[in-house]
Design a protein around this motif. Structure first.
Motif, PDB file in Angstrom:
ATOM      1  N   ASN A   6      45.319  75.474 -17.248  1.00  0.00           N
ATOM      2  CA  ASN A   6      46.037  74.400 -17.918  1.00  0.00           C
ATOM      3  C   ASN A   6      45.087  73.259 -18.244  1.00  0.00           C
ATOM      4  OD1 ASN A   6      48.612  75.604 -17.773  1.00  0.00           O
ATOM      5  ND2 ASN A   6      48.748  75.010 -15.624  1.00  0.00           N
ATOM      6  N   MET A   7      45.170  72.778 -19.463  1.00  0.00           N
ATOM      7  CA  MET A   7      44.347  71.659 -19.915  1.00  0.00           C
ATOM      8  C   MET A   7      45.215  70.410 -20.002  1.00  0.00           C
ATOM      9  SD  MET A   7      41.418  72.904 -20.194  1.00  0.00           S
ATOM     10  CE  MET A   7      40.446  74.346 -20.531  1.00  0.00           C
ATOM     11  N   PRO A   8      44.594  69.239 -20.063  1.00  0.00           N
ATOM     12  CA  PRO A   8      45.364  68.003 -20.189  1.00  0.00           C
ATOM     13  C   PRO A   8      46.180  68.011 -21.484  1.00  0.00           C
ATOM     14  CG  PRO A   8      43.053  67.537 -19.706  1.00  0.00           C
ATOM     15  CD  PRO A   8      43.154  68.993 -19.997  1.00  0.00           C
ATOM     16  N   ASP A   9      47.235  67.200 -21.531  1.00  0.00           N
ATOM     17  CA  ASP A   9      48.039  67.088 -22.742  1.00  0.00           C
ATOM     18  C   ASP A   9      47.154  66.803 -23.942  1.00  0.00           C
ATOM     19  OD1 ASP A   9      50.299  67.559 -21.316  1.00  0.00           O
ATOM     20  OD2 ASP A   9      50.986  65.487 -21.280  1.00  0.00           O
ATOM     21  N   GLY A  10      47.487  67.440 -25.061  1.00  0.00           N
ATOM     22  CA  GLY A  10      46.713  67.253 -26.279  1.00  0.00           C
ATOM     23  C   GLY A  10      45.640  68.312 -26.466  1.00  0.00           C
ATOM     24  N   PHE A  11      45.414  69.132 -25.444  1.00  0.00           N
ATOM     25  CA  PHE A  11      44.417  70.201 -25.525  1.00  0.00           C
ATOM     26  C   PHE A  11      45.116  71.529 -25.261  1.00  0.00           C
ATOM     27  CE2 PHE A  11      42.061  66.444 -24.422  1.00  0.00           C
ATOM     28  CZ  PHE A  11      40.956  66.515 -25.248  1.00  0.00           C
ATOM     29  N   GLY A  12      44.685  72.595 -25.944  1.00  0.00           N
ATOM     30  CA  GLY A  12      45.289  73.913 -25.758  1.00  0.00           C
ATOM     31  C   GLY A  12      44.951  74.496 -24.406  1.00  0.00           C
ATOM     32  N   ASN A  13      45.923  75.134 -23.752  1.00  0.00           N
ATOM     33  CA  ASN A  13      45.663  75.855 -22.516  1.00  0.00           C
ATOM     34  C   ASN A  13      44.862  77.104 -22.835  1.00  0.00           C
ATOM     35  OD1 ASN A  13      47.141  73.980 -21.061  1.00  0.00           O
ATOM     36  ND2 ASN A  13      49.031  75.118 -21.272  1.00  0.00           N
ATOM     37  N   LEU A  14      44.224  77.677 -21.826  1.00  0.00           N
ATOM     38  CA  LEU A  14      43.381  78.852 -21.995  1.00  0.00           C
ATOM     39  C   LEU A  14      43.913  79.974 -21.113  1.00  0.00           C
ATOM     40  CD1 LEU A  14      40.671  80.195 -22.966  1.00  0.00           C
ATOM     41  CD2 LEU A  14      39.686  79.313 -20.847  1.00  0.00           C
ATOM     42  N   ALA A  15      44.081  81.156 -21.688  1.00  0.00           N
ATOM     43  CA  ALA A  15      44.458  82.343 -20.921  1.00  0.00           C
ATOM     44  C   ALA A  15      43.362  83.384 -21.106  1.00  0.00           C
ATOM     45  CB  ALA A  15      45.793  82.896 -21.410  1.00  0.00           C
ATOM     46  N   THR A  16      43.089  84.146 -20.046  1.00  0.00           N
ATOM     47  CA  THR A  16      42.063  85.179 -20.121  1.00  0.00           C
ATOM     48  C   THR A  16      42.485  86.382 -19.294  1.00  0.00           C
ATOM     49  OG1 THR A  16      39.722  85.697 -19.805  1.00  0.00           O
ATOM     50  CG2 THR A  16      40.712  84.198 -18.203  1.00  0.00           C
ATOM     51  N   LYS A  17      42.103  87.567 -19.768  1.00  0.00           N
ATOM     52  CA  LYS A  17      42.328  88.798 -19.021  1.00  0.00           C
ATOM     53  C   LYS A  17      41.473  89.896 -19.626  1.00  0.00           C
ATOM     54  CE  LYS A  17      46.096  91.296 -19.717  1.00  0.00           C
ATOM     55  NZ  LYS A  17      47.497  91.689 -19.697  1.00  0.00           N
ATOM     56  N   CYS A  18      41.296  90.974 -18.855  1.00  0.00           N
ATOM     57  CA  CYS A  18      40.567  92.133 -19.354  1.00  0.00           C
ATOM     58  C   CYS A  18      41.440  92.864 -20.365  1.00  0.00           C
ATOM     59  CB  CYS A  18      40.214  93.072 -18.204  1.00  0.00           C
ATOM     60  SG  CYS A  18      39.009  92.372 -17.051  1.00  0.00           S
ATOM     61  N   VAL A  19      40.806  93.322 -21.433  1.00  0.00           N
ATOM     62  CA  VAL A  19      41.501  94.116 -22.446  1.00  0.00           C
ATOM     63  C   VAL A  19      40.635  95.326 -22.756  1.00  0.00           C
ATOM     64  CG1 VAL A  19      42.769  92.197 -23.465  1.00  0.00           C
ATOM     65  CG2 VAL A  19      40.524  92.741 -24.334  1.00  0.00           C
ATOM     66  N   GLY A  20      41.239  96.473 -22.825  1.00  0.00           N
ATOM     67  CA  GLY A  20      40.456  97.672 -23.084  1.00  0.00           C
ATOM     68  C   GLY A  20      39.525  97.968 -21.919  1.00  0.00           C
ATOM     69  N   HIS A  21      38.451  98.652 -22.200  1.00  0.00           N
ATOM     70  CA  HIS A  21      37.474  99.011 -21.172  1.00  0.00           C
ATOM     71  C   HIS A  21      36.203  98.218 -21.419  1.00  0.00           C
ATOM     72  CE1 HIS A  21      39.982 102.267 -19.793  1.00  0.00           C
ATOM     73  NE2 HIS A  21      40.153 102.628 -21.057  1.00  0.00           N
ATOM     74  N   GLY A  22      35.913  97.266 -20.537  1.00  0.00           N
ATOM     75  CA  GLY A  22      34.673  96.510 -20.625  1.00  0.00           C
ATOM     76  C   GLY A  22      34.727  95.279 -21.506  1.00  0.00           C
ATOM     77  N   PHE A  23      35.923  94.791 -21.808  1.00  0.00           N
ATOM     78  CA  PHE A  23      36.050  93.598 -22.643  1.00  0.00           C
ATOM     79  C   PHE A  23      37.024  92.609 -22.033  1.00  0.00           C
ATOM     80  CE2 PHE A  23      34.702  96.965 -25.436  1.00  0.00           C
ATOM     81  CZ  PHE A  23      33.671  96.366 -26.132  1.00  0.00           C
ATOM     82  N   ARG A  24      36.787  91.327 -22.287  1.00  0.00           N
ATOM     83  CA  ARG A  24      37.660  90.244 -21.833  1.00  0.00           C
ATOM     84  C   ARG A  24      38.084  89.446 -23.058  1.00  0.00           C
ATOM     85  NH1 ARG A  24      39.253  87.765 -17.465  1.00  0.00           N
ATOM     86  NH2 ARG A  24      37.987  89.111 -16.156  1.00  0.00           N
ATOM     87  N   ALA A  25      39.354  89.073 -23.065  1.00  0.00           N
ATOM     88  CA  ALA A  25      39.880  88.246 -24.151  1.00  0.00           C
ATOM     89  C   ALA A  25      40.160  86.850 -23.629  1.00  0.00           C
ATOM     90  CB  ALA A  25      41.156  88.854 -24.706  1.00  0.00           C
ATOM     91  N   TYR A  26      39.864  85.873 -24.446  1.00  0.00           N
ATOM     92  CA  TYR A  26      40.184  84.476 -24.174  1.00  0.00           C
ATOM     93  C   TYR A  26      41.086  84.005 -25.317  1.00  0.00           C
ATOM     94  CZ  TYR A  26      36.275  84.527 -20.910  1.00  0.00           C
ATOM     95  OH  TYR A  26      35.432  84.825 -19.876  1.00  0.00           O
TER      96      TYR A  26
END
Length: 83
Positions: free
Chosen positions: A42-62
């Motif tokens: 979670n980011m302060p108000d006015g800034f986008g929150n960030l989510a991340t997780k592994c996707v596929g094999h050997g890759f991470r998405a932000y």
């Protein structure tokens, strides 16, 4: 580029379910897919929150949230993502 597109498709379900306005989640074939939770920062108000997780094999998405425009998506190699 196909990996980035796959990440976008996989993460397109992060939005709300608003089919009346054409903004609902895309259907998942045979109701199978990776629905494990993402790690959210979670980011302060006015800034986008960030989510991340592994996707596929050997890759991470932000993915960032953005109330006034499109979200930002970045898919990068990550050796910790073995799934």
């Amino acid at each position: 580029m196909p990996v980035a597109l796959a990440g976008v498709v996989l993460l397109s379900g992060c939005g709300g379910d608003d089919d009346e306005r054409g903004e609902g989640d895309a259907p998942v074939a045979n109701l199978h897919g990776d629905d494990t939770p993402a790690q959210v920062f979670n980011m302060p108000d006015g800034f986008g929150n960030l989510a991340t997780k592994c996707v596929g094999h050997g890759f991470r998405a932000y993915v960032t949230t953005n109330a006034s425009g499109p979200s930002n998506v970045q898919v990068v190699p990550d050796s910790m993502c073995t799934g």
